[in-house]
Scaffold this active site. Structure first.
Site, PDB file in Angstrom:
ATOM      1  CG  ASP A  14      -2.198  -1.171   1.581  1.00  0.00           C
ATOM      2  OD1 ASP A  14      -2.279  -1.946   0.236  1.00  0.00           O
ATOM      3  OD2 ASP A  14      -2.058  -1.795   2.426  1.00  0.00           O
ATOM      4  CE  LYS A  17       3.280  -2.063  -4.717  1.00  0.00           C
ATOM      5  NZ  LYS A  17       3.027  -1.517  -3.349  1.00  0.00           N
ATOM      6  N   GLY A  41      -4.056  -4.200  -4.589  1.00  0.00           N
ATOM      7  CA  GLY A  41      -5.181  -3.468  -4.775  1.00  0.00           C
ATOM      8  C   GLY A  41      -4.200  -2.436  -5.029  1.00  0.00           C
ATOM      9  CG  HIS A  42      -1.193  -2.028  -7.881  1.00  0.00           C
ATOM     10  ND1 HIS A  42      -0.175  -2.805  -8.189  1.00  0.00           N
ATOM     11  CD2 HIS A  42      -0.782  -2.836  -6.261  1.00  0.00           C
ATOM     12  CE1 HIS A  42       0.727  -3.772  -7.667  1.00  0.00           C
ATOM     13  NE2 HIS A  42       0.022  -3.101  -6.541  1.00  0.00           N
ATOM     14  CD  GLN A 225       1.160  -8.769  -2.237  1.00  0.00           C
ATOM     15  OE1 GLN A 225       2.050 -10.003  -3.356  1.00  0.00           O
ATOM     16  NE2 GLN A 225       0.169  -8.582  -3.155  1.00  0.00           N
TER      17      GLN A 225
HETATM   18  P1  IMP Z   1      -2.255 -12.929   2.022  1.00  0.00           P
HETATM   19  O1  IMP Z   1      -1.152 -12.604   1.014  1.00  0.00           O
HETATM   20  O2  IMP Z   1      -3.379 -12.523   1.547  1.00  0.00           O
HETATM   21  O3  IMP Z   1      -1.691 -14.398   2.461  1.00  0.00           O
HETATM   22  O4  IMP Z   1      -1.835 -11.851   3.415  1.00  0.00           O
HETATM   23  C1  IMP Z   1      -0.390 -11.918   4.505  1.00  0.00           C
HETATM   24  C2  IMP Z   1      -0.288 -10.598   4.723  1.00  0.00           C
HETATM   25  O5  IMP Z   1      -0.154  -9.796   3.857  1.00  0.00           O
HETATM   26  C3  IMP Z   1      -1.719 -10.111   5.155  1.00  0.00           C
HETATM   27  O6  IMP Z   1      -1.892  -9.574   6.948  1.00  0.00           O
HETATM   28  C4  IMP Z   1      -2.512  -9.125   3.989  1.00  0.00           C
HETATM   29  O7  IMP Z   1      -2.940  -7.711   4.484  1.00  0.00           O
HETATM   30  C5  IMP Z   1      -1.639  -8.570   3.579  1.00  0.00           C
HETATM   31  N1  IMP Z   1      -1.239  -8.000   2.186  1.00  0.00           N
HETATM   32  C6  IMP Z   1      -1.248  -9.092   1.191  1.00  0.00           C
HETATM   33  N2  IMP Z   1      -1.176  -8.003   0.250  1.00  0.00           N
HETATM   34  C7  IMP Z   1      -1.288  -7.227   0.924  1.00  0.00           C
HETATM   35  C8  IMP Z   1      -1.413  -5.640  -0.392  1.00  0.00           C
HETATM   36  O8  IMP Z   1      -1.450  -5.943  -1.707  1.00  0.00           O
HETATM   37  N3  IMP Z   1      -1.357  -4.435   0.130  1.00  0.00           N
HETATM   38  C9  IMP Z   1      -0.987  -4.543   1.633  1.00  0.00           C
HETATM   39  N4  IMP Z   1      -1.381  -5.806   2.901  1.00  0.00           N
HETATM   40  C10 IMP Z   1      -1.155  -6.788   2.127  1.00  0.00           C
END
Ligand code: IMP
Length: 425
Positions: A14, A17, A41-42, A225
């Protein structure tokens, strides 16, 4: 002169990017995603339109860019089709310019159910995943029982693989009979129904990268991420399941390191985190609330409020090292516009000792007492400033300090969501 660029997040995701990729994509030919999935979520804002992209590279909003999704991405095929449908409604013409690796592993409905089950079974301390099935899909990939895009074109292989998974998962799904997500016949039918839609997008992304690079096309590698969510170098186990760092670009697209070019790290002027896990500079007070409200810190994928805190230099230096960052893009500077003073965490005090190397385990990170350096605020609206030299001195000093301490150069400063609210340095 290196012409390709890699854009990676340097915090917990977040960082903005989407906007940075959108801006830099203007001078590039090709945009490629290499890891993660629909957990990302870009957000890209063009005029009065807001695009939130989960799987499709952010460059798609430029009508002349070609987009690739590499083998390292875990692809929710139904989610991707929905995203394409939505783009069509928004009059973004993408035909012939979105391609997907045949060897990308799929996120299937049972992965989302598993994500829920695994989170529940962590008892009182879930990871706070996005529930998009990301962890379970990577788990299947590494366990070598994943279904790849190429598999969906062969009935026999697809059936056999689903049968194998059914056997493996019989116990865990025993109490979920009747849930369509683990009904393998229904999954088989649904997967078969998307064959035609995917056929024109399938390609060998690795060989395409080499072809395009050889033709002198400029490639932007779009990370998803952030470094602190990297499964190897992040705050494991409070991490995502992929390599969110430069290494993920190489394996996720099947390219060598020389193709990567300049590594640009994206960093927010403060810190946020969504989901559970250590966050040494977290502010749970009024200041944290102000950052959240002014920064609109709510998840683009899940809508969850983000945790907020001051910039953490110990974590940032770690993120720069593991990515080999050369330049950085700093976003949301304007969110700090009204603060009297702004803090940066310079080192950690752990059990009475000063530490400036980012600890690897969450238990140690939980004990951190951040040692801050205070900077005077600039108390000026920066949102319409488009030249670095026109920023208030205090803001210039804040940014230069970050660049000096991380041994990087400032490439871009973002002072608002719109394309125009940017300083290219
Ligand atoms: P997962 O990727 O859904 O397995 O989540 C694992 C961790 O990564 C959690 O804390 C999510 O909130 C975080 N996370 C995954 N994708 C994003 C992203 O695009 N932005 C921020 N946090 C993310």
């Amino acid at each position: 002169m290196k012409s390709n660029i890699a854009v990676v997040g340097l915090q917990w995701g977040d960082e903005g990017k989407g906007k940075v990729v959108d801006l830099l994509a203007a001078d590039m030919d090709v945009i490629a995603r290499c890891q993660g999935g629909a957990n990302a979520g870009h957000t890209v804002i063009v005029g009065d339109k807001k695009y939130i992209l989960h799987l499709i590279p952010s460059g798609v909003v430029h009508p002349d860019k070609i987009c690739y999704i590499g083998n390292g991405v875990v692809l929710d095929p139904f989610g991707l089709l929905e995203e394409l449908e939505w783009l069509k409604k928004e009059s973004v013409h993408f035909e012939g310019r979105i391609f997907v690796s045949s060897s990308a592993n799929l996120v299937l409905p049972y992965h989302k159910l598993l994500d829920e089950i695994y989170e529940e079974r962590r008892g009182g301390s879930p990871l706070g995943t996005t529930l998009r099935g990301i962890g379970p899909a990577y788990r299947d990939k590494v366990a070598r029982c994943g279904i790849r895009l190429v598999d969906i074109y062969d009935d026999k292989i697809l059936r056999e693989k689903l049968e194998h998974i059914k056997t493996l998962r019989a116990d865990i799904f025993a109490s979920h009979q009747g849930d369509a997500r683990c009904d393998y016949d229904s999954v088989f039918e649904r997967v078969c129904s998307i064959r035609e839609a995917f056929a024109p997008m399938l390609t060998n992304v690795s060989s395409e990268m080499y072809r395009l690079n050889g033709e002198g096309k400029k490639i932007l590698f779009e990370g998803a991420q952030g470094a602190l969510l990297d499964v190897d170098n992040g705050t494991y186990p409070y991490a995502t399941s992929s390599n969110t760092t430069v290494g993920g670009i190489l394996t996720g697209l099947g390219i060598g390191p020389r193709m990567v070019g300049t590594v640009i790290g994206v960093v927010k002027a403060y810190c946020t985190r969504v989901g559970a896990g250590p966050f040494p500079t977290e502010l749970t007070d009024k200041t944290g609330e102000i950052l959240r409200e002014k920064g609109g810190e709510y998840g683009a994928t899940t809508g969850r409020p983000r945790r907020t805190g001051w910039l953490d230099l110990v974590a940032l230096q770690h993120a720069c090292r593991i990515n080999g960052v050369e330049q950085f893009a700093i976003t949301k500077l304007d969110v700090l516009d009204t603060f009297e003073t702004i803090k940066i965490c310079m080192s950690y005090k752990i059990d009475g000792k000063l530490v400036d190397i980012f600890p690897v385990d969450p238990a140690t990170l939980d004990k951190v007492e951040p040692i801050y350096r205070e900077f005077p605020g600039w108390k000026t609206d920066t949102s319409s400033i488009t030249r670095f030299g026109h920023l208030p001195n205090e803001a210039q000093n804040y940014l230069r300090f970050i660049a000096d301490e991380t041994g990087t150069e400032i490439k871009l400063v973002s002072t608002g969501a719109a394309r125009a609210e940017t300083i290219l340095v």
